[in-house]
Design a protein around this motif. Structure first.
Motif, mmCIF file in Angstrom:
data_model
loop_
_atom_site.group_PDB
_atom_site.id
_atom_site.type_symbol
_atom_site.label_atom_id
_atom_site.label_comp_id
_atom_site.label_asym_id
_atom_site.label_seq_id
_atom_site.Cartn_x
_atom_site.Cartn_y
_atom_site.Cartn_z
ATOM 1 N N ALA A 71 0.839 -1.207 0.000
ATOM 2 C CA ALA A 71 0.000 0.000 0.000
ATOM 3 C C ALA A 71 0.869 1.251 0.000
ATOM 4 C CB ALA A 71 -0.915 0.001 1.222
ATOM 5 N N GLY A 72 0.443 2.307 -0.707
ATOM 6 C CA GLY A 72 1.198 3.559 -0.768
ATOM 7 C C GLY A 72 0.319 4.644 -1.342
ATOM 8 N N GLU A 73 0.868 5.858 -1.440
ATOM 9 C CA GLU A 73 0.091 6.993 -1.953
ATOM 10 C C GLU A 73 -0.484 6.689 -3.338
ATOM 11 O OE1 GLU A 73 -0.855 9.894 -0.671
ATOM 12 O OE2 GLU A 73 0.074 9.475 1.273
ATOM 13 N N THR A 74 0.311 6.028 -4.151
ATOM 14 C CA THR A 74 -0.137 5.771 -5.532
ATOM 15 C C THR A 74 -0.743 4.382 -5.692
ATOM 16 O OG1 THR A 74 2.086 5.027 -6.080
ATOM 17 C CG2 THR A 74 1.570 7.349 -6.496
ATOM 18 N N SER A 75 -0.640 3.558 -4.646
ATOM 19 C CA SER A 75 -1.218 2.207 -4.738
ATOM 20 C C SER A 75 -1.999 1.892 -3.474
ATOM 21 C CB SER A 75 -0.099 1.174 -4.925
ATOM 22 O OG SER A 75 0.867 1.323 -3.886
ATOM 23 N N PRO A 76 -3.097 2.653 -3.244
ATOM 24 C CA PRO A 76 -3.864 2.435 -2.015
ATOM 25 C C PRO A 76 -4.500 1.045 -1.977
ATOM 26 C CG PRO A 76 -5.000 3.990 -3.474
ATOM 27 C CD PRO A 76 -3.683 3.698 -4.116
ATOM 28 N N ARG A 77 -4.814 0.599 -0.748
ATOM 29 C CA ARG A 77 -5.533 -0.672 -0.566
ATOM 30 C C ARG A 77 -6.866 -0.360 0.098
ATOM 31 N NH1 ARG A 77 -2.160 -2.007 -3.278
ATOM 32 N NH2 ARG A 77 -0.619 -3.702 -3.225
ATOM 33 N N ARG A 78 -7.869 -1.130 -0.222
ATOM 34 C CA ARG A 78 -9.211 -0.871 0.264
ATOM 35 C C ARG A 78 -9.686 -2.084 1.056
ATOM 36 N NH1 ARG A 78 -14.248 -0.455 -2.607
ATOM 37 N NH2 ARG A 78 -15.475 1.318 -1.833
ATOM 38 N N LEU A 79 -10.131 -1.839 2.315
ATOM 39 C CA LEU A 79 -10.610 -2.948 3.154
ATOM 40 C C LEU A 79 -12.033 -2.655 3.605
ATOM 41 C CD1 LEU A 79 -7.473 -3.494 5.471
ATOM 42 C CD2 LEU A 79 -8.066 -4.790 3.403
ATOM 43 N N LEU A 80 -12.779 -3.712 3.849
ATOM 44 C CA LEU A 80 -14.148 -3.581 4.346
ATOM 45 C C LEU A 80 -14.121 -3.136 5.807
ATOM 46 C CD1 LEU A 80 -17.242 -4.199 3.817
ATOM 47 C CD2 LEU A 80 -16.771 -6.445 4.862
ATOM 48 N N LEU A 81 -14.875 -2.086 6.136
ATOM 49 C CA LEU A 81 -14.953 -1.633 7.541
ATOM 50 C C LEU A 81 -15.983 -2.512 8.244
ATOM 51 C CD1 LEU A 81 -14.205 0.256 9.820
ATOM 52 C CD2 LEU A 81 -15.822 1.935 8.919
ATOM 53 N N ALA A 82 -15.476 -3.437 9.057
ATOM 54 C CA ALA A 82 -16.345 -4.493 9.599
ATOM 55 C C ALA A 82 -16.887 -4.175 10.984
ATOM 56 C CB ALA A 82 -15.574 -5.815 9.625
ATOM 57 N N GLY A 83 -16.705 -2.918 11.433
ATOM 58 C CA GLY A 83 -17.242 -2.570 12.751
ATOM 59 C C GLY A 83 -16.288 -1.666 13.500
ATOM 60 N N SER A 84 -16.596 -1.441 14.756
ATOM 61 C CA SER A 84 -15.704 -0.597 15.555
ATOM 62 C C SER A 84 -15.645 -1.116 16.987
ATOM 63 C CB SER A 84 -16.175 0.860 15.525
ATOM 64 O OG SER A 84 -17.407 0.977 16.192
ATOM 65 N N VAL A 85 -14.511 -0.861 17.593
ATOM 66 C CA VAL A 85 -14.281 -1.298 18.972
ATOM 67 C C VAL A 85 -14.603 -0.134 19.898
ATOM 68 C CG1 VAL A 85 -12.487 -1.943 20.631
ATOM 69 C CG2 VAL A 85 -12.482 -2.936 18.317
ATOM 70 N N GLU A 86 -15.262 -0.434 21.002
ATOM 71 C CA GLU A 86 -15.503 0.593 21.998
ATOM 72 C C GLU A 86 -14.502 0.380 23.138
ATOM 73 O OE1 GLU A 86 -19.323 2.095 24.427
ATOM 74 O OE2 GLU A 86 -19.735 0.886 22.645
ATOM 75 N N VAL A 87 -13.923 1.475 23.595
ATOM 76 C CA VAL A 87 -12.953 1.348 24.690
ATOM 77 C C VAL A 87 -13.638 0.720 25.894
ATOM 78 C CG1 VAL A 87 -11.632 2.656 26.391
ATOM 79 C CG2 VAL A 87 -11.451 3.226 23.982
ATOM 80 N N GLY A 88 -12.979 -0.257 26.498
ATOM 81 C CA GLY A 88 -13.533 -0.894 27.691
ATOM 82 C C GLY A 88 -14.346 -2.134 27.379
#
Lengths: 248, 248
Positions: A71-88
């Motif tokens: 991955a880089g400025e000219t070769s970005p990578r795209r991933l599925l955002l599968a959720g989020s973590v909540e602190v604690g």
């Protein structure tokens, strides 16, 4: 007037040492917030890992580092955002290949993830995150137990508890701790010429400096003063004070 | 999840400085034995001489040094023993030529005397004392006010009171002293992940280290901590804690 014979220091020491056996120090329990300055009477072993989970050290996205190789400025990578973590809280789910999960500083890294990319190097859009740089294995993470490992001895008996140790013990969740009772040092000021502070000054007498200066000094070095007041220059008066001090 | 913007330190400082004017420090009176570690809020001038009288620094005989000029092992001088001084009391009478008065360590030197000969260099017999050496003017004496002169400033405002200063103030007979109240520092631990110590450990949360470590640290540097507990990551919860701290 007959002048008195002064006992040499060594002789005074011998008298005390042959007639007095110091008691073993008394162990008491104290709440953590009143333990400052006491001496620890037990080894403290941690029963938990600190942190208790693999933790992110930045605001960003937990990823599998291999998904971002190249991955880089000219070769970005795209991933599925599968959720989020909540602190604690436990992460909502483990991470699969091709996915990322948003995680805040201090949040737990989901199983399957091995690195975190700072949010500054990512762009979110339509349920996906585009990354403009790769990430090293373990980057921006802190391993479970990295600060304190379960089973580790974090403080040993005889340690003086300063704010540093209080912080360590709090990290383990300890509410109370075994410490040695502070040594209690009784003080007797002797002399017919000694006046109590606060009394009207008699120019031929002197105020009791020692009780107050030594009490303060004892506190400074972690002992507890027990001032017994002024004893007249009289065998029985001094004897009575000493007995009183031993009985307290 | 939306990541939060962090306020830069300088900006946070500006917000506080433009919205908050520190109050003048509060002056309180404390007993001498509870004043250790406080900061003095007044200059302390001595109203007495310490010692309050010309004092002998040895057990011996107060004499007029000129009476012993020429005294030696082979040319002893003999003076009338005109009485004795008791520690803490005015000498029984002034000294006349040809006389001496017994005086213990710490005792007042009678008017007319200007030196003290150690008892080791004197021999008492039939109301007279024989001296086997002379003595210099002022020898074995300490002048009234030699430690602290009346009117002298012994401690200035802003001085931190250690055992040394406590001793000085006791020497003046002071029972109470004006000090600044210790700065009270309220502490708020923030974070949904923060657990109170003593609670059963949740591996995805962390114990409240800061309240305890910072309370101890504040005590170490002479401030008074006011821990307000843990606030959830919530604007109103944090606001409420801050208001609570300002009102206490």
């Amino acid at each position: 007037m007959s002048f008195k014979r002064l006992l040499p220091l060594e002789e005074a020491r011998r008298v005390i040492e042959t007639n007095y056996t110091p008691a073993d120090p008394v162990v008491v329990e104290r709440g953590l917030d009143t333990a400052l300055g006491y001496v620890l009477a037990e080894d403290i072993r941690s029963e938990i890992d600190v942190p208790g989970f693999d933790r992110s050290t930045v605001d960003g996205y937990a990823v599998r580092s291999q998904d971002l190789i190249g991955a880089g400025e000219t070769s970005p990578r795209r991933l599925l955002l599968a959720g989020s973590v909540e602190v604690g809280f436990q992460p909502p789910r483990p991470l699969s290949a091709g996915e990322c999960i948003a995680v805040p500083t201090g949040g737990a890294i989901p199983r399957g993830a091995d690195a975190v990319v700072m949010k500054e190097y990512a762009h979110v859009e339509e349920g996906h995150v585009t990354f403009y740089r790769g990430v090293g294995l373990g980057e921006n993470t802190m391993k479970r137990g990295a600060d304190i490992a379960r089973g580790e001895t974090v403080c040993t008996k005889q340690t003086v508890l300063t704010s540093r140790e209080i912080g360590l013990l709090a990290a383990l969740g300890l509410e109370r701790v075994k410490v040695f009772r502070k040594p209690v040092v009784a003080l007797i000021s002797t002399g017919n010429e000694v006046q109590n502070i606060g009394e009207i000054h008699d120019e031929y007498r002197v105020y009791d400096i020692n009780s107050h200066a030594l009490s303060a000094l004892l506190r400074e070095v972690g002992a507890e003063p027990l001032p017994l007041g002024v004893a007249r220059d009289d065998y029985d008066a001094i004897r009575q004070k000493i007995i009183c001090g031993l009985e307290l």
